[in-house]
Design a protein around this motif. Sequence first.
Motif, PDB file in Angstrom:
ATOM      1  N   GLU A  61      22.886  40.473  59.409  1.00 27.74           N
ATOM      2  CA  GLU A  61      24.065  41.093  60.013  1.00 27.74           C
ATOM      3  C   GLU A  61      23.669  41.772  61.309  1.00 27.74           C
ATOM      4  O   GLU A  61      22.770  42.611  61.342  1.00 27.74           O
ATOM      5  CB  GLU A  61      24.698  42.125  59.077  1.00 27.74           C
ATOM      6  CG  GLU A  61      25.912  42.818  59.706  1.00 27.74           C
ATOM      7  CD  GLU A  61      26.478  43.947  58.863  1.00 27.74           C
ATOM      8  OE1 GLU A  61      27.479  44.549  59.294  1.00 27.74           O
ATOM      9  OE2 GLU A  61      25.917  44.230  57.791  1.00 27.74           O
ATOM     10  N   SER A  64      25.877  43.760  64.312  1.00 33.89           N
ATOM     11  CA  SER A  64      27.198  44.167  64.773  1.00 33.89           C
ATOM     12  C   SER A  64      27.142  45.477  65.529  1.00 33.89           C
ATOM     13  O   SER A  64      26.259  46.310  65.316  1.00 33.89           O
ATOM     14  CB  SER A  64      28.169  44.299  63.578  1.00 33.89           C
ATOM     15  OG  SER A  64      27.774  45.349  62.720  1.00 33.89           O
ATOM     16  N   SER A 100      20.163  37.228  54.032  1.00 32.93           N
ATOM     17  CA  SER A 100      21.366  37.469  54.834  1.00 32.93           C
ATOM     18  C   SER A 100      20.993  38.195  56.119  1.00 32.93           C
ATOM     19  O   SER A 100      19.978  38.891  56.189  1.00 32.93           O
ATOM     20  CB  SER A 100      22.384  38.305  54.051  1.00 32.93           C
ATOM     21  OG  SER A 100      21.858  39.596  53.757  1.00 32.93           O
ATOM     22  N   ASN A 130      28.477  31.917  54.152  1.00 26.01           N
ATOM     23  CA  ASN A 130      29.248  31.668  55.355  1.00 26.01           C
ATOM     24  C   ASN A 130      28.490  32.107  56.599  1.00 26.01           C
ATOM     25  O   ASN A 130      27.630  32.995  56.559  1.00 26.01           O
ATOM     26  CB  ASN A 130      30.574  32.434  55.294  1.00 26.01           C
ATOM     27  CG  ASN A 130      31.394  32.053  54.085  1.00 26.01           C
ATOM     28  OD1 ASN A 130      31.295  30.931  53.587  1.00 26.01           O
ATOM     29  ND2 ASN A 130      32.209  32.982  53.612  1.00 26.01           N
ATOM     30  N   SER A 148      28.990  40.185  64.984  1.00 26.73           N
ATOM     31  CA  SER A 148      30.305  40.572  65.482  1.00 26.73           C
ATOM     32  C   SER A 148      30.250  41.829  66.331  1.00 26.73           C
ATOM     33  O   SER A 148      29.380  42.684  66.158  1.00 26.73           O
ATOM     34  CB  SER A 148      31.274  40.800  64.302  1.00 26.73           C
ATOM     35  OG  SER A 148      30.842  41.892  63.510  1.00 26.73           O
ATOM     36  N   THR A 152      29.700  33.674  60.162  1.00 27.88           N
ATOM     37  CA  THR A 152      30.865  34.224  60.858  1.00 27.88           C
ATOM     38  C   THR A 152      30.403  34.884  62.143  1.00 27.88           C
ATOM     39  O   THR A 152      29.564  35.789  62.118  1.00 27.88           O
ATOM     40  CB  THR A 152      31.597  35.263  59.980  1.00 27.88           C
ATOM     41  OG1 THR A 152      31.952  34.658  58.735  1.00 27.88           O
ATOM     42  CG2 THR A 152      32.854  35.759  60.678  1.00 27.88           C
ATOM     43  N   THR A 159      24.508  34.612  53.894  1.00 29.75           N
ATOM     44  CA  THR A 159      25.432  34.806  55.011  1.00 29.75           C
ATOM     45  C   THR A 159      24.740  35.157  56.325  1.00 29.75           C
ATOM     46  O   THR A 159      23.675  35.775  56.350  1.00 29.75           O
ATOM     47  CB  THR A 159      26.430  35.945  54.702  1.00 29.75           C
ATOM     48  OG1 THR A 159      25.697  37.163  54.462  1.00 29.75           O
ATOM     49  CG2 THR A 159      27.272  35.619  53.497  1.00 29.75           C
ATOM     50  N   ARG A 193      31.995  36.652  65.692  1.00 28.99           N
ATOM     51  CA  ARG A 193      33.164  37.169  66.398  1.00 28.99           C
ATOM     52  C   ARG A 193      32.677  37.982  67.591  1.00 28.99           C
ATOM     53  O   ARG A 193      32.156  39.082  67.434  1.00 28.99           O
ATOM     54  CB  ARG A 193      34.003  38.068  65.481  1.00 28.99           C
ATOM     55  CG  ARG A 193      34.578  37.382  64.254  1.00 28.99           C
ATOM     56  CD  ARG A 193      35.816  36.576  64.627  1.00 28.99           C
ATOM     57  NE  ARG A 193      36.427  35.967  63.458  1.00 28.99           N
ATOM     58  CZ  ARG A 193      36.112  34.787  62.964  1.00 28.99           C
ATOM     59  NH1 ARG A 193      35.163  34.072  63.554  1.00 28.99           N
ATOM     60  NH2 ARG A 193      36.724  34.282  61.903  1.00 28.99           N
ATOM     61  N   SER A 221      26.322  37.150  59.703  1.00 26.93           N
ATOM     62  CA  SER A 221      27.484  37.835  60.269  1.00 26.93           C
ATOM     63  C   SER A 221      27.084  38.463  61.595  1.00 26.93           C
ATOM     64  O   SER A 221      26.194  39.318  61.639  1.00 26.93           O
ATOM     65  CB  SER A 221      27.992  38.911  59.300  1.00 26.93           C
ATOM     66  OG  SER A 221      29.064  39.633  59.861  1.00 26.93           O
TER      67      SER A 221
END
Length: 383
Positions: free
Chosen positions: A234, A236, A232, A279, A259, A281, A255, A283, A257
């Motif tokens: 991430e 952000s 995964s 997923n 954002s 994602t 995943t 943003r 992510s």
Amino acid sequence: MKHICYKIILIILVMITFSCSSDGTDGINGIDGTDGADGIRRDENGSGILILSGDITNEEAARIVEENTGENTHTIIVRNTTNLITLNLPKVLTLVKLQVNGNRNLQVVTMPNLNTTFEELSIQSNASLESINFPNLDTTYGSLTIASNEALTTINCTKLIAVNTLNVYGNTSLENLSFPVLIEASNRLSISNQENLTTLDLRSLTSANSITIVRNERLTSIAFVNLTSSNSIEFSENPMLTTLQFNALENIVTTISISNNNVLNTIAFPNLETVNSGNITIREDLLETVDFSKLSTFSFLSIDSNVLLSSVNLSSIRDFTQLDLDSSGRLSTAAIDGLLTRLVNIVPAITEKRISVTGVASAQAQTHAETLRNTGNTVTISE
């Protein structure tokens, strides 16, 4: 003087508790005896556990380290010292555990010959610490945590190849962080809350179970040029990050992510093929370009930007459940045309997919959308 003697006795007694050495002849005063420290014969290979604490000085610590470290030393704890400025542990090659925490005036930690740790290497909350030097550390089978050292400016781990868990956070003065030969983080790699970090070098990283890069206020760019697999990812709240590239990444297990990176405008995963069970994602406020040109398999993909998404490359898309490009800033007409052209030309024809996009679609894109609906897909185009 009595206070100092008492302090040293406490330290040595702690080591004795874990020693297998036999009793030696008592020295003259129990501390300076010629046969042993406090009546205990010293093991030439060092004590198993060494603890330094209280108002121990550099000189006292250096003597205790010299007399009591060696190949048998497996645990070192340096905690809540008030006068210790420099910690140098030259005899230690391997450790199960190292904790250097809460030392008010400690400025330098040096272990020039340490090459392997097995459970925990923790350096935290040392308010004056400026430099950490592990020039020969190459493998950490457990965790390596460097956290909340407010004055820290230098971390030297230039030979670190493999780590289980790497956590670096809250070192507010650190501007440059480099692990130039790190290949694997078998559990987790996390860099967070580094408010002055501008450079992060992970050029050799090929595999990491999870990657978390969050809340680094001055980090402007990062490229994972050799990373091929991860569980995964991430990213952000890195407000100055403009570009995010994963040039060699081929597979994500769960995943992605990304954002709230305020000025991020380009995301590139040019060789990513599969997100096996999770997923994607995204943003962002200013995102304009997304490259997933080899992505074929995923469950759910959602991309939202507050400005026009001028390019969204999904030219290899094949097996998915839901595609949500209902972006606040809309997609360009060219991006919608490219996406729907790809979807309508998948063989065998896709069915039971949910597809939504926002933007002005051409007449040809509207025709493709109707074709997709006729094969059992839900397609929504909103302007």
